[in-house]
Design an enzyme around this catalytic site. Structure first.
Site, PDB file in Angstrom:
ATOM      1  N   LYS A   1       5.899   9.244  13.092  1.00  0.00           N
ATOM      2  CA  LYS A   1       4.604   8.909  12.777  1.00  0.00           C
ATOM      3  C   LYS A   1       3.828   9.917  13.226  1.00  0.00           C
ATOM      4  CE  LYS A   1       2.517   5.447  10.115  1.00  0.00           C
ATOM      5  NZ  LYS A   1       3.325   4.797   9.195  1.00  0.00           N
TER       6      LYS A   1
ATOM      7  N   GLY B   1      -7.501  -8.209   3.936  1.00  0.00           N
ATOM      8  CA  GLY B   1      -7.379  -6.924   3.616  1.00  0.00           C
ATOM      9  C   GLY B   1      -6.801  -6.723   2.252  1.00  0.00           C
ATOM     10  N   VAL B   2      -7.783  -6.209   1.185  1.00  0.00           N
ATOM     11  CA  VAL B   2      -7.309  -6.319  -0.202  1.00  0.00           C
ATOM     12  C   VAL B   2      -7.528  -4.984  -0.710  1.00  0.00           C
ATOM     13  CG1 VAL B   2      -7.343  -8.567  -0.945  1.00  0.00           C
ATOM     14  CG2 VAL B   2      -9.630  -7.221  -0.938  1.00  0.00           C
ATOM     15  N   GLY B   3      -7.231  -3.808   0.155  1.00  0.00           N
ATOM     16  CA  GLY B   3      -7.270  -2.611  -0.223  1.00  0.00           C
ATOM     17  C   GLY B   3      -6.104  -1.924  -1.036  1.00  0.00           C
ATOM     18  N   LYS B   4      -5.540  -0.897  -0.674  1.00  0.00           N
ATOM     19  CA  LYS B   4      -4.652  -0.143  -1.370  1.00  0.00           C
ATOM     20  C   LYS B   4      -3.153  -1.400  -1.816  1.00  0.00           C
ATOM     21  CE  LYS B   4      -3.916   3.632   1.009  1.00  0.00           C
ATOM     22  NZ  LYS B   4      -3.340   4.908   1.519  1.00  0.00           N
ATOM     23  N   VAL B   5      -2.890  -1.756  -0.667  1.00  0.00           N
ATOM     24  CA  VAL B   5      -1.741  -2.655  -0.893  1.00  0.00           C
ATOM     25  C   VAL B   5      -2.298  -4.245  -1.210  1.00  0.00           C
ATOM     26  CG1 VAL B   5       0.249  -3.839   0.134  1.00  0.00           C
ATOM     27  CG2 VAL B   5      -0.272  -1.214   0.508  1.00  0.00           C
ATOM     28  N   GLY B   6      -3.239  -4.644  -0.572  1.00  0.00           N
ATOM     29  CA  GLY B   6      -3.464  -6.060  -0.752  1.00  0.00           C
ATOM     30  C   GLY B   6      -4.021  -6.402  -2.005  1.00  0.00           C
ATOM     31  N   HIS B   7      -4.643  -5.931  -2.640  1.00  0.00           N
ATOM     32  CA  HIS B   7      -5.026  -6.036  -4.124  1.00  0.00           C
ATOM     33  C   HIS B   7      -4.008  -6.217  -5.090  1.00  0.00           C
ATOM     34  CE1 HIS B   7      -5.117  -1.752  -5.649  1.00  0.00           C
ATOM     35  NE2 HIS B   7      -5.063  -2.324  -6.660  1.00  0.00           N
TER      36      HIS B   7
END
Length: 360
Positions: A88, A188-194
């Site tokens: 990482k 969290g509904v950003g890149k993945v969450g939405h």
């Protein structure tokens, strides 16, 4: 810097969280780049993991995050059945303020200098367009756009994998691999969450969401008025009748403050490093909360970027990501057999695969 170095050395050589093969501190003063590349293991193959761009409070915090995330990637890649070890990278700073083409190119040169021991991809604060820039200096870059020979955004398969883990959790706990009629809270509904929300609604779940960004909430509620938005995560985890809690933002969501007040019976989300410290997994088990290990269920993205190295095929990747359902069920079975929490069971299975690879 002395305290930072001392902390790194202690973690690497004396801590149970150490054992990393290599840590590279990168600096390019002309562009303002300060970065850390951590390689935890190459036993299964080249280390694979994303680049996080984040305004850490201290350099020590950045190094600690890189070490933790790299170790997690070793386990994630092992459980996903990939021929990759764990690595990482973190770039220190606010991407909205300091990200530039010059900085990304400088970072790409550092990745290239490792000669393929580390393969990078997107993470928090980095995007497909950034990978296209980094790839100009390093061929060991995935998550690129289709126009530049890549597979594009890995969020689609990450969300799909989390949904498979959630279905497996439902199967294990309620006897049916469906979220129909269940109340699911997504933090969290950003890149993945939405995208996860779309899967849940299609499956017939009742969805409650929260996010620090108002525009992220509006993107969902304007399209799906049946979705309920609440003020913050603290409100979400206390929601009455919540069946599943899906942490999909930053790590540490499961801690001494949140676990005692969780109303959900299942935790299954996309965020990395959800357990704030060792022992939280036992606290969850003691409360009768089923925890689907984060690095297992959110592996869809790394499955995609790994496939990109060999010529990307979406259907092939989706088929691999669908196996997260079976892997999650196997972890629950191992946990029951050994009388340990699922997180410990997943670690045992991953450690066994890595150990077998080292013994070849």
């Amino acid at each position: 810097m002395t305290d930072v170095t001392d902390g790194v050395l202690h973690t690497l050589f004396h801590s149970d969280q150490g054992g990393h093969e290599q840590v590279v501190l990168c600096q390019d003063r002309a562009s303002g780049l300060k970065a850390v590349i951590a390689i935890h293991s190459t036993a299964l193959g080249p280390a694979l993991g994303g680049t996080r761009f984040y305004p850490y409070a201290t350099e020590e915090a950045a190094v600690a995050d890189a070490l933790n995330l790299a170790r997690g990637m070793s386990y994630k890649n092992a459980m996903a059945g990939l021929d990759h070890g764990g690595g990482k990278a973190v770039i220190i700073g606010d991407p909205d303020k300091i990200k530039s083409e010059e900085l990304l190119l400088a970072y790409g040169r550092f990745v290239a200098s490792l000669g393929g021991r580390y393969v990078t991809a997107c993470d928090v604060g980095t995007y497909v367009a950034d990978m296209d820039v980094i790839a100009r200096e390093s061929r060991w870059t995935t998550g690129r756009s289709p126009e530049h020979g890549g597979a594009g955004d890995s969020s689609v398969l990450t969300a799909f994998g989390v949904f498979q883990g959630m279905r497996a959790s439902a199967q294990h706990l309620w006897g049916e691999a469906s979220l129909r009629g269940r109340k699911v809270g997504v933090a969290g509904v950003g890149k993945v969450g939405h995208i996860l929300v779309e899967h849940l609604l299609k499956d017939g779940a009742e969805v409650v969401i929260t996010d620090v960004r108002e525009d992220s909430l509006l993107r969902i509620t304007s399209k799906h008025p049946e979705v309920t938005a609440v003020a913050d995560t603290e409100t979400l985890i206390r929601t009455e009748g919540l069946d599943v809690y899906a942490p999909c933002a930053l790590g540490g969501a499961l801690n001494d403050d949140t676990v005692p007040v969780l109303t959900a019976k299942v935790v299954c989300g996309a965020a990395n490093n959800q357990l704030a410290h060792p022992g939280v997994e036992k606290d969850l088990a003691d409360r009768g909360i089923l925890y689907a290990p984060d690095y297992v269920v959110n592996a869809g993205g790394v499955i995609q970027v790994a496939d990109e190295l060999h010529g990307f095929d979406f259907d092939r990747c989706k088929a691999k990501a669908s196996k997260i359902f079976d892997t999650t069920l196997a972890i629950f079975a191992r946990a029951k057999q050994d009388g340990i929490p699922p997180a410990a069971a997943a670690d045992r299975i991953a450690e066994q695969r890595i150990a077998e690879a080292r013994g070849r």
